[in-house]
Design an enzyme around this catalytic site. Structure first.
Site, mmCIF file in Angstrom:
data_model
loop_
_atom_site.group_PDB
_atom_site.id
_atom_site.type_symbol
_atom_site.label_atom_id
_atom_site.label_comp_id
_atom_site.label_asym_id
_atom_site.label_seq_id
_atom_site.Cartn_x
_atom_site.Cartn_y
_atom_site.Cartn_z
ATOM 1 N N ASP A 28 0.840 -1.238 0.073
ATOM 2 C CA ASP A 28 0.025 0.103 -0.050
ATOM 3 C C ASP A 28 0.980 1.187 0.244
ATOM 4 O OD1 ASP A 28 -2.005 -1.648 0.162
ATOM 5 O OD2 ASP A 28 -2.776 -1.096 2.047
ATOM 6 N N HIS A 185 3.704 -2.091 3.790
ATOM 7 C CA HIS A 185 3.793 -0.586 3.413
ATOM 8 C C HIS A 185 5.215 -0.357 3.209
ATOM 9 C CE1 HIS A 185 0.166 -1.238 5.699
ATOM 10 N NE2 HIS A 185 -0.457 -0.289 5.264
#
Length: 216
Positions: A28, A185
């Site tokens: 992400d 992430h």
């Protein structure tokens, strides 16, 4: 006359794990209002390239605007590009009109900068809305499907370390088996440090790395 012995019971059928079994690493990629380090994404891309791994990146529209060179590299390196909203708001907080505006804004930014249509790949910020019928219907009207994960690396936690993240991902992805989707992430130090160990550990366990479109 003695009775004939009962024949032995047949063993329960087993489902053999494909060899190699598939794992999708997903990232992400978010804007600087998160604890963002742009060089984190670059380090992730370098590691993926060095180890010949393609992955899936869910890109926030504002991040693409802030880091166009890196955004273009995602596609140039052969990774799948998805939509991760424009403002990183919780989807369940938005009206249907607000959701549509946000998702379209991100799509337009990704199309303009990266040169790729991110549909049908969408991931809700914070995972908020993954099972909400209104959010899912709104995404469907825009040509998207929400894609969640099976393994949360927990790299976003303040106390996460590279070895802890690597251990979590290797153990949980191996336990899940074929088709495991892992959430990372790239802005965290833990991810940068863990990723080489994750790739090497899962390969040693027989995994093959794929993009999300190879699982759909």
């Amino acid at each position: 006359m003695a009775e004939s012995p009962e024949p032995p019971e047949s063993p329960e059928p087993t489902t053999a794990r494909p060899s190699p079994w598939r794992v999708a690493l997903t990232f992400d990629v978010e804007h600087a209002d998160r604890p963002n380090h742009p060089d984190g994404t670059e380090a992730v891309l370098d590691t993926l390239a060095e180890r010949d791994v393609t992955a899936t990146h869910f890109v926030q529209g504002r991040w693409a605007q802030a880091h166009p060179v890196l955004a273009k590299r995602l596609a140039a390196d052969g990774h799948l590009i998805g939509n991760h909203s424009h403002h990183h708001a919780r989807m369940t907080w938005l009206s249907p009109e607000g959701l549509a505006r946000d998702v379209r804004a991100a799509e337009q930014a990704i199309r303009r900068i990266v040169g790729h249509d991110p549909r049908p790949w969408f991931r809700c910020p914070f995972g908020d809305g993954t099972d909400d019928p209104d959010v899912l219907a709104g995404l469907d009207r825009l040509g998207y499907r929400e894609w969640s994960w099976h393994v949360d690396s927990l790299d976003w936690q303040v106390k996460s370390t590279g070895p802890a993240v690597a251990r979590t991902v290797v153990e949980e992805a191996t336990a899940h088996g074929d088709g495991a989707v892992v959430l990372f992430h790239p802005w965290t130090n833990a991810t940068r440090r863990a990723l080489p160990q994750v790739i090497d550990g899962l390969r040693a366990a027989g995994a093959r790395f794929v993009r999300m479109d190879e699982l759909a």
